[in-house]
Design a protein around this motif. Structure first.
Motif, mmCIF file in Angstrom:
data_model
loop_
_atom_site.group_PDB
_atom_site.id
_atom_site.type_symbol
_atom_site.label_atom_id
_atom_site.label_comp_id
_atom_site.label_asym_id
_atom_site.label_seq_id
_atom_site.Cartn_x
_atom_site.Cartn_y
_atom_site.Cartn_z
ATOM 1 N N PHE A 1 0.689 -1.123 0.188
ATOM 2 C CA PHE A 1 0.126 0.012 -0.160
ATOM 3 C C PHE A 1 0.859 1.347 0.118
ATOM 4 C CE2 PHE A 1 -3.283 2.722 2.361
ATOM 5 C CZ PHE A 1 -4.116 2.776 1.269
ATOM 6 N N SER A 2 0.716 2.035 -1.147
ATOM 7 C CA SER A 2 1.838 3.220 -1.324
ATOM 8 C C SER A 2 1.127 4.241 -0.539
ATOM 9 C CB SER A 2 2.111 3.494 -2.681
ATOM 10 O OG SER A 2 2.517 2.366 -3.394
ATOM 11 N N ALA A 3 1.952 5.193 0.045
ATOM 12 C CA ALA A 3 1.399 6.424 0.730
ATOM 13 C C ALA A 3 1.323 7.472 -0.389
ATOM 14 C CB ALA A 3 2.701 6.978 1.696
ATOM 15 N N THR A 4 0.274 8.089 -0.480
ATOM 16 C CA THR A 4 0.051 9.195 -1.416
ATOM 17 C C THR A 4 -0.852 10.445 -0.570
ATOM 18 O OG1 THR A 4 -2.094 8.333 -2.183
ATOM 19 C CG2 THR A 4 0.002 7.558 -3.235
ATOM 20 N N CYS A 5 -0.837 11.465 -1.053
ATOM 21 C CA CYS A 5 -1.571 12.579 -0.469
ATOM 22 C C CYS A 5 -3.143 12.527 -0.715
ATOM 23 C CB CYS A 5 -1.120 13.785 -1.044
ATOM 24 S SG CYS A 5 0.509 14.531 -0.558
ATOM 25 N N GLU A 6 -3.330 11.918 -1.978
ATOM 26 C CA GLU A 6 -4.905 11.504 -2.067
ATOM 27 C C GLU A 6 -5.386 10.451 -0.917
ATOM 28 O OE1 GLU A 6 -8.366 12.397 -4.055
ATOM 29 O OE2 GLU A 6 -6.517 13.180 -4.519
ATOM 30 N N ARG A 7 -4.621 9.641 -0.765
ATOM 31 C CA ARG A 7 -5.287 8.506 0.195
ATOM 32 C C ARG A 7 -5.176 9.277 1.615
ATOM 33 N NH1 ARG A 7 -1.813 3.351 -2.535
ATOM 34 N NH2 ARG A 7 -3.120 2.783 -3.925
ATOM 35 N N ARG A 8 -4.130 10.050 1.517
ATOM 36 C CA ARG A 8 -4.228 10.551 2.960
ATOM 37 C C ARG A 8 -5.333 11.367 3.505
ATOM 38 N NH1 ARG A 8 1.623 11.133 5.864
ATOM 39 N NH2 ARG A 8 0.926 10.589 7.668
ATOM 40 N N ARG A 9 -5.975 11.874 2.546
ATOM 41 C CA ARG A 9 -7.387 12.856 2.798
ATOM 42 C C ARG A 9 -8.122 11.679 3.594
ATOM 43 N NH1 ARG A 9 -7.993 15.772 -2.911
ATOM 44 N NH2 ARG A 9 -5.923 17.418 -2.692
ATOM 45 N N CYS B 1 -1.117 -3.597 -18.696
ATOM 46 C CA CYS B 1 -1.961 -3.792 -17.738
ATOM 47 C C CYS B 1 -1.752 -3.418 -16.266
ATOM 48 C CB CYS B 1 -1.970 -5.489 -17.807
ATOM 49 S SG CYS B 1 -3.275 -6.238 -16.523
ATOM 50 N N VAL B 2 -2.545 -3.016 -15.462
ATOM 51 C CA VAL B 2 -2.409 -2.427 -14.208
ATOM 52 C C VAL B 2 -3.628 -3.067 -13.411
ATOM 53 C CG1 VAL B 2 -1.301 -0.485 -14.752
ATOM 54 C CG2 VAL B 2 -3.550 -0.281 -14.349
ATOM 55 N N VAL B 3 -3.496 -2.966 -12.103
ATOM 56 C CA VAL B 3 -4.629 -3.347 -11.231
ATOM 57 C C VAL B 3 -5.461 -2.107 -10.584
ATOM 58 C CG1 VAL B 3 -5.002 -4.064 -8.731
ATOM 59 C CG2 VAL B 3 -3.606 -5.504 -10.317
ATOM 60 N N LYS B 4 -6.650 -2.174 -10.928
ATOM 61 C CA LYS B 4 -7.484 -1.017 -10.419
ATOM 62 C C LYS B 4 -7.301 -0.744 -8.999
ATOM 63 C CE LYS B 4 -11.185 -2.858 -13.709
ATOM 64 N NZ LYS B 4 -12.496 -3.353 -13.847
ATOM 65 N N GLY B 5 -7.218 0.397 -8.788
ATOM 66 C CA GLY B 5 -7.166 0.910 -7.438
ATOM 67 C C GLY B 5 -5.293 1.145 -7.064
ATOM 68 N N ALA B 6 -4.592 0.335 -8.001
ATOM 69 C CA ALA B 6 -3.160 0.691 -7.742
ATOM 70 C C ALA B 6 -2.604 2.121 -8.185
ATOM 71 C CB ALA B 6 -2.353 -0.357 -8.292
ATOM 72 N N THR B 7 -1.522 2.641 -7.825
ATOM 73 C CA THR B 7 -0.937 3.974 -8.118
ATOM 74 C C THR B 7 -0.207 3.872 -9.711
ATOM 75 O OG1 THR B 7 0.880 3.393 -6.769
ATOM 76 C CG2 THR B 7 -0.783 4.605 -5.927
ATOM 77 N N SER B 8 -0.066 2.409 -10.181
ATOM 78 C CA SER B 8 0.538 2.241 -11.122
ATOM 79 C C SER B 8 0.149 3.140 -12.309
ATOM 80 C CB SER B 8 0.821 0.695 -11.649
ATOM 81 O OG SER B 8 1.281 -0.035 -10.296
ATOM 82 N N ALA B 9 -1.200 3.388 -12.423
ATOM 83 C CA ALA B 9 -1.875 3.855 -13.604
ATOM 84 C C ALA B 9 -1.568 5.205 -13.960
ATOM 85 C CB ALA B 9 -3.532 3.778 -13.728
ATOM 86 N N ALA B 10 -1.410 6.040 -12.742
ATOM 87 C CA ALA B 10 -1.176 7.453 -12.892
ATOM 88 C C ALA B 10 0.039 7.858 -13.718
ATOM 89 C CB ALA B 10 -1.142 8.007 -11.673
ATOM 90 N N ARG B 11 1.193 6.935 -13.413
ATOM 91 C CA ARG B 11 2.652 7.196 -14.186
ATOM 92 C C ARG B 11 2.385 6.914 -15.696
ATOM 93 N NH1 ARG B 11 4.424 5.360 -9.241
ATOM 94 N NH2 ARG B 11 5.415 7.048 -7.818
ATOM 95 N N LEU B 12 1.513 5.961 -15.872
ATOM 96 C CA LEU B 12 1.469 5.586 -17.331
ATOM 97 C C LEU B 12 0.579 6.760 -18.105
ATOM 98 C CD1 LEU B 12 0.580 1.791 -17.155
ATOM 99 C CD2 LEU B 12 2.785 2.898 -17.799
ATOM 100 N N PHE B 13 -0.148 7.462 -17.603
ATOM 101 C CA PHE B 13 -0.673 8.576 -18.205
ATOM 102 C C PHE B 13 0.154 9.690 -18.206
ATOM 103 C CE2 PHE B 13 -4.750 6.088 -17.140
ATOM 104 C CZ PHE B 13 -5.567 6.295 -18.263
ATOM 105 N N SER B 14 1.242 9.762 -17.360
ATOM 106 C CA SER B 14 2.110 10.834 -17.526
ATOM 107 C C SER B 14 3.149 10.781 -18.715
ATOM 108 C CB SER B 14 2.398 11.178 -16.229
ATOM 109 O OG SER B 14 3.526 10.230 -15.685
#
Length: 316
Positions: A151-159, A194-207
């Motif tokens: 489980f990766s730490a992100t600001c979005e999740r920390r909200r 391929c990525v898993v839904k809910g994981a942070t991996s997808a965000a970097r692919l879009f960038s």
């Protein structure tokens, strides 16, 4: 009698007259696709308005079974076990051993150390298998007490929830079949990843500077099946997860440099600072007494020489 037999013969011959052998059936082989195999068309929401890795400083650990009255830990002990959301499909970190039927892995051992600190017994634990997409919900709805699930730490999740200190660092990379023309992130243009839904991996692919078709599934083993069947061209996730998939199929290889880094933390429900401090106390202990190193050597030794446990960053 002869006349009767002749009549029967004529009847049988008549029944077969004008008939022919049935045409052979033709069917196209159906290639199964993973459960909930869908295209992700927009990047997940992200925020960078915090330091996601900063957490509360631990206090002294209470003796097992003797938690402070009124604390979140006392409530857990009163229930007789700690409920921890984990993975059962990520080899090396959280997977079901087919030989024993038991959940094993680096994350599972971290979860058991928390149970040991609470009860003095690592088996006073209820391991609840949750998907990546279910981690936040299971905490919010109090279905689990903690999440230990790559489980990766992100600001979005920390909200919505709180975090422990970082207990492991990973890097996001790419997994492909050997011989693939994909050798780095620059080769992903027009490819299905391929990525898993809910994981942070997808965000970097879009960038990325190239356009990628991002396919979302439920579990990382679904990604493995999709890659093996040719439904996707690559998988992108943390190197630890990809190495676990590669161990299950030696025809795969990791390529390219890091796309980004991930910091694994224990997820804790909002407004339970005493539980955050307690978990951080457990993580501090296993860093100092060699337990973290032992778990790494046992579970993740195939990744290479052990890295040092991540240094915590405390806010007070």
């Amino acid at each position: 009698m002869r006349a009767a037999l002749a009549a029967v013969c004529l009847l049988i011959a008549g029944c077969g007259a004008g008939t022919s052998a049935p045409e052979p059936l033709s069917a196209t082989a159906v290639k199964p696709v993973p459960h909930e195999f869908t295209e992700i068309t927009a990047p997940p929401q992200s925020a960078s308005d915090c330091d996601a890795e900063v957490t509360l400083r631990p206090g002294a650990l209470p003796s097992p079974g003797a938690m402070p009255s009124g604390s979140a830990m006392a409530a857990i002990v009163a229930n007789g076990r700690v409920r921890i959301g984990v993975d059962q499909d990520t080899y090396l970190f959280g997977f079901r051993n087919p030989a024993t039927g038991q959940l094993e892995g680096f994350d599972i051992d971290i979860a058991r150390e928390i149970a040991r600190a609470l009860f003095g017994d690592p088996d006073k634990i209820e391991l609840r298998s949750v998907t990546a997409a279910e981690r936040m919900t299971s905490l919010r709805e109090k279905e689990v007490d903690l999440i230990v699930h790559t489980f990766s730490a992100t600001c979005e999740r920390r909200r919505e929830i709180d975090f422990s200190a970082v207990y492991y660092r990973a890097t996001q990379r790419i997994l492909v079949p050997k011989g693939s023309t994909i050798r780095s992130k620059d080769d992903l243009g027009g490819k299905r990843v391929c990525v898993v839904k809910g994981a942070t991996s997808a965000a970097r692919l879009f960038s990325l500077p190239v356009e990628v078709t991002v396919i979302g599934v439920t579990n990382w083993t679904d990604c493995l099946a999709a890659l093996q069947q040719g439904d996707v061209d690559a998988i992108s996730s943390d190197d630890t997860i990809l190495l676990g998939l590669k161990a299950q199929d030696r025809n795969l290889e990791m390529v390219g440099d890091s796309i980004g880094s991930e910091a694994y933390v224990v997820g804790v429900a909002k407004d339970t600072p005493d539980l955050v401090r307690f978990v951080n106390g457990v993580l501090e202990r296993i860093r100092v007494d060699g337990t973290w190193q032992r778990i790494y050597n046992e579970r993740l030794g195939v990744l290479g020489p052990a890295q040092a446990p991540p240094a915590p960053r405390y806010s007070d």
